[in-house]
Design a protein around this motif. Structure first.
Motif, PDB file in Angstrom:
ATOM      1  N   LEU A   1      -6.463   6.223  -3.434  1.00  0.00           N
ATOM      2  CA  LEU A   1      -5.547   6.561  -4.530  1.00  0.00           C
ATOM      3  C   LEU A   1      -6.080   7.732  -5.347  1.00  0.00           C
ATOM      4  CD1 LEU A   1      -4.452   3.014  -5.768  1.00  0.00           C
ATOM      5  CD2 LEU A   1      -3.325   4.522  -4.115  1.00  0.00           C
ATOM      6  N   ASP A   2      -7.393   7.794  -5.565  1.00  0.00           N
ATOM      7  CA  ASP A   2      -7.983   8.933  -6.279  1.00  0.00           C
ATOM      8  C   ASP A   2      -7.725  10.231  -5.523  1.00  0.00           C
ATOM      9  OD1 ASP A   2      -8.993   7.423  -8.379  1.00  0.00           O
ATOM     10  OD2 ASP A   2     -10.931   7.111  -7.421  1.00  0.00           O
ATOM     11  N   ALA A   3      -7.866  10.198  -4.193  1.00  0.00           N
ATOM     12  CA  ALA A   3      -7.641  11.392  -3.376  1.00  0.00           C
ATOM     13  C   ALA A   3      -6.182  11.831  -3.451  1.00  0.00           C
ATOM     14  CB  ALA A   3      -8.045  11.127  -1.932  1.00  0.00           C
ATOM     15  N   ILE A   4      -5.261  10.869  -3.449  1.00  0.00           N
ATOM     16  CA  ILE A   4      -3.836  11.191  -3.554  1.00  0.00           C
ATOM     17  C   ILE A   4      -3.531  11.835  -4.899  1.00  0.00           C
ATOM     18  CG2 ILE A   4      -1.545  10.126  -3.787  1.00  0.00           C
ATOM     19  CD1 ILE A   4      -2.448   8.124  -1.606  1.00  0.00           C
TER      20      ILE A   4
ATOM     21  N   ARG B   1       0.802  -1.219   0.000  1.00  0.00           N
ATOM     22  CA  ARG B   1       0.000   0.000   0.000  1.00  0.00           C
ATOM     23  C   ARG B   1       0.840   1.277   0.000  1.00  0.00           C
ATOM     24  NH1 ARG B   1      -3.581   1.379   5.158  1.00  0.00           N
ATOM     25  NH2 ARG B   1      -1.497   1.943   5.885  1.00  0.00           N
ATOM     26  N   GLY B   2       1.822   1.358   0.886  1.00  0.00           N
ATOM     27  CA  GLY B   2       2.613   2.581   0.964  1.00  0.00           C
ATOM     28  C   GLY B   2       3.335   2.891  -0.325  1.00  0.00           C
ATOM     29  N   ARG B   3       3.837   1.850  -0.978  1.00  0.00           N
ATOM     30  CA  ARG B   3       4.581   2.063  -2.221  1.00  0.00           C
ATOM     31  C   ARG B   3       3.654   2.431  -3.380  1.00  0.00           C
ATOM     32  NH1 ARG B   3       9.788   1.119  -1.505  1.00  0.00           N
ATOM     33  NH2 ARG B   3      10.436  -0.256   0.177  1.00  0.00           N
ATOM     34  N   VAL B   4       2.486   1.775  -3.463  1.00  0.00           N
ATOM     35  CA  VAL B   4       1.577   2.120  -4.558  1.00  0.00           C
ATOM     36  C   VAL B   4       1.029   3.534  -4.374  1.00  0.00           C
ATOM     37  CG1 VAL B   4      -0.639   1.252  -3.658  1.00  0.00           C
ATOM     38  CG2 VAL B   4      -0.150   1.118  -6.089  1.00  0.00           C
ATOM     39  N   GLU B   5       0.843   3.978  -3.134  1.00  0.00           N
ATOM     40  CA  GLU B   5       0.413   5.353  -2.898  1.00  0.00           C
ATOM     41  C   GLU B   5       1.490   6.341  -3.341  1.00  0.00           C
ATOM     42  OE1 GLU B   5      -0.753   5.684   1.174  1.00  0.00           O
ATOM     43  OE2 GLU B   5      -2.627   4.570   0.890  1.00  0.00           O
TER      44      GLU B   5
ATOM     45  N   VAL C   1      -7.237   6.645 -12.006  1.00  0.00           N
ATOM     46  CA  VAL C   1      -6.637   5.426 -11.452  1.00  0.00           C
ATOM     47  C   VAL C   1      -7.624   4.294 -11.691  1.00  0.00           C
ATOM     48  CG1 VAL C   1      -5.652   4.301  -9.435  1.00  0.00           C
ATOM     49  CG2 VAL C   1      -5.441   6.798  -9.690  1.00  0.00           C
ATOM     50  N   ASP C   2      -7.227   3.336 -12.535  1.00  0.00           N
ATOM     51  CA  ASP C   2      -8.130   2.264 -12.947  1.00  0.00           C
ATOM     52  C   ASP C   2      -8.152   1.111 -11.953  1.00  0.00           C
ATOM     53  OD1 ASP C   2      -8.487   3.792 -15.152  1.00  0.00           O
ATOM     54  OD2 ASP C   2      -7.595   2.391 -16.581  1.00  0.00           O
ATOM     55  N   ASP C   3      -9.258   0.360 -11.965  1.00  0.00           N
ATOM     56  CA  ASP C   3      -9.351  -0.876 -11.196  1.00  0.00           C
ATOM     57  C   ASP C   3      -8.260  -1.850 -11.644  1.00  0.00           C
ATOM     58  OD1 ASP C   3     -11.671  -0.480  -9.527  1.00  0.00           O
ATOM     59  OD2 ASP C   3     -12.871  -0.568 -11.348  1.00  0.00           O
TER      60      ASP C   3
ATOM     61  N   VAL D   1       1.437   6.484  -7.221  1.00  0.00           N
ATOM     62  CA  VAL D   1       0.341   7.295  -7.756  1.00  0.00           C
ATOM     63  C   VAL D   1       0.624   8.779  -7.567  1.00  0.00           C
ATOM     64  CG1 VAL D   1      -2.089   7.893  -7.433  1.00  0.00           C
ATOM     65  CG2 VAL D   1      -1.399   5.499  -7.556  1.00  0.00           C
ATOM     66  N   GLU D   2       1.109   9.148  -6.393  1.00  0.00           N
ATOM     67  CA  GLU D   2       1.420  10.560  -6.130  1.00  0.00           C
ATOM     68  C   GLU D   2       2.476  11.085  -7.103  1.00  0.00           C
ATOM     69  OE1 GLU D   2       2.245  12.855  -2.082  1.00  0.00           O
ATOM     70  OE2 GLU D   2       4.009  11.723  -2.754  1.00  0.00           O
ATOM     71  N   LYS D   3       3.564  10.344  -7.260  1.00  0.00           N
ATOM     72  CA  LYS D   3       4.649  10.800  -8.129  1.00  0.00           C
ATOM     73  C   LYS D   3       4.260  10.732  -9.597  1.00  0.00           C
ATOM     74  CE  LYS D   3       6.877  11.564  -4.462  1.00  0.00           C
ATOM     75  NZ  LYS D   3       6.785  12.958  -3.940  1.00  0.00           N
ATOM     76  N   ALA D   4       3.432   9.774  -9.960  1.00  0.00           N
ATOM     77  CA  ALA D   4       2.950   9.718 -11.341  1.00  0.00           C
ATOM     78  C   ALA D   4       2.139  10.961 -11.673  1.00  0.00           C
ATOM     79  CB  ALA D   4       2.105   8.465 -11.551  1.00  0.00           C
ATOM     80  N   ALA D   5       1.300  11.401 -10.737  1.00  0.00           N
ATOM     81  CA  ALA D   5       0.530  12.631 -10.951  1.00  0.00           C
ATOM     82  C   ALA D   5       1.462  13.827 -11.066  1.00  0.00           C
ATOM     83  CB  ALA D   5      -0.462  12.828  -9.813  1.00  0.00           C
ATOM     84  N   GLU D   6       2.470  13.894 -10.227  1.00  0.00           N
ATOM     85  CA  GLU D   6       3.424  15.007 -10.276  1.00  0.00           C
ATOM     86  C   GLU D   6       4.202  15.018 -11.584  1.00  0.00           C
ATOM     87  OE1 GLU D   6       5.966  14.953  -6.883  1.00  0.00           O
ATOM     88  OE2 GLU D   6       4.313  14.991  -5.436  1.00  0.00           O
ATOM     89  N   LEU D   7       4.471  13.837 -12.127  1.00  0.00           N
ATOM     90  CA  LEU D   7       5.288  13.719 -13.337  1.00  0.00           C
ATOM     91  C   LEU D   7       4.467  13.723 -14.625  1.00  0.00           C
ATOM     92  CD1 LEU D   7       7.853  11.152 -11.947  1.00  0.00           C
ATOM     93  CD2 LEU D   7       8.387  13.472 -12.708  1.00  0.00           C
ATOM     94  N   GLY D   8       3.163  14.016 -14.516  1.00  0.00           N
ATOM     95  CA  GLY D   8       2.374  14.277 -15.710  1.00  0.00           C
ATOM     96  C   GLY D   8       1.614  13.115 -16.307  1.00  0.00           C
ATOM     97  N   VAL D   9       1.556  11.978 -15.619  1.00  0.00           N
ATOM     98  CA  VAL D   9       0.825  10.823 -16.154  1.00  0.00           C
ATOM     99  C   VAL D   9      -0.667  11.137 -16.233  1.00  0.00           C
ATOM    100  CG1 VAL D   9       0.067   8.483 -15.555  1.00  0.00           C
ATOM    101  CG2 VAL D   9       2.492   9.078 -15.446  1.00  0.00           C
ATOM    102  N   ARG D  10      -1.307  10.744 -17.323  1.00  0.00           N
ATOM    103  CA  ARG D  10      -2.754  10.965 -17.472  1.00  0.00           C
ATOM    104  C   ARG D  10      -3.584   9.848 -16.848  1.00  0.00           C
ATOM    105  NH1 ARG D  10      -4.389  13.210 -23.437  1.00  0.00           N
ATOM    106  NH2 ARG D  10      -2.689  14.712 -23.717  1.00  0.00           N
TER     107      ARG D  10
END
Length: 240
Positions: free
Chosen positions: A122-125, A86-90, A141-143, A93-102
């Motif tokens: 994950l959506d909130a993050i 959990r901690g790593r996937v969070e 963030v997909d299922d 997701v956070e860094k992917a959003a920061e780095l521009g992932v759609r």
């Protein structure tokens, strides 16, 4: 100025009611009073200034003023990541959003040892990261879905950058030179891909195998490294 993501349409004079969490953040944490200005975005209408007009136990009301940035999107880049702890996937997701992932696509591989994830968390993050970084959209963030199912439905026009830890692929920055969006980056689980998965991936015409160096990286480090290299070689970092 404080930035908030809202689902409502944005246009001059529109009223926007914040969620209770957003209202508490704005008035209690950031101590904003009536008349304060904030920035709003919804992933469709660009970025707008808005004025705080009402506060109360039910939430806060903002009046939309004017647009300060038109809608714009970054490069069309997805991240396909095997489920990890959990901690790593969070963090991913956070860094992917920061780095521009759609879009973040969670996947289940043969060696995936995690089978549960809180998508709402994950959506909130992703939303908080988008608010902080200044982007105008929030990555989806997909299922979780089995890797074979994702590959079966893959659009071959989207190149899949396969981060192959076996060590015989070209260095990522070199392999990415000359490529372009749309693209996706694939990161495996902590146990790596099985030989069968690796063979199947390398046989696909839309897959670009790449190496992230001589060391075995954890999934979060690998994701951040690969996204950084892609943005530097292909993405919008070249425009800044």
């Amino acid at each position: 100025m404080i930035r908030l993501f809202v689902p409502q349409d944005l246009a001059p004079g529109y009223g926007v009611i914040l969620t209770l969490d957003q209202s508490r953040y704005l008035t209690s944490v950031m101590r904003q009073a009536i008349g304060a200005q904030v920035l709003l975005f919804n992933g469709r209408d660009g970025e707008w200034t808005a004025t705080l007009t009402e506060t109360g136990k039910r939430g806060s009301l903002l009046k939309v003023d004017e647009q300060v940035r038109p809608m714009a999107l970054g490069p069309d880049l997805d991240l396909v990541i095997a489920l990890v702890k959990r901690g790593r996937v969070e963090t991913i997701v956070e860094k992917a959003a920061e780095l521009g992932v759609r879009r973040v696509r969670l996947t289940i591989t043969r060696r995936t040892n995690v089978d549960f994830v809180k998508l709402g968390r994950l959506d909130a993050i992703a939303m908080e990261a988008a608010e902080q970084t200044g982007r105008l959209d929030v990555p989806a963030v997909d299922d979780p879905q089995k890797l074979a199912e994702i590959l079966d439905g893959w659009d071959p026009a989207r190149k899949l950058v396969f981060c192959d830890e076996a060590g015989d692929a070209r260095p990522a920055f070199q392999a990415l030179a000359g490529s372009q969006a749309p693209a996706a980056i694939l990161i495996g689980p902590e146990g790596g891909f099985s030989p069968e998965e690796r063979e199947a991936l390398r046989a696909l015409p839309f897959v670009i195998p790449v190496s992230l160096g001589p060391r075995i990286l954890r999934a979060d480090t690998a994701a951040i490294s690969a996204l950084t290299l892609w943005q530097a070689a292909v993405g919008d970092w070249r425009e800044g």
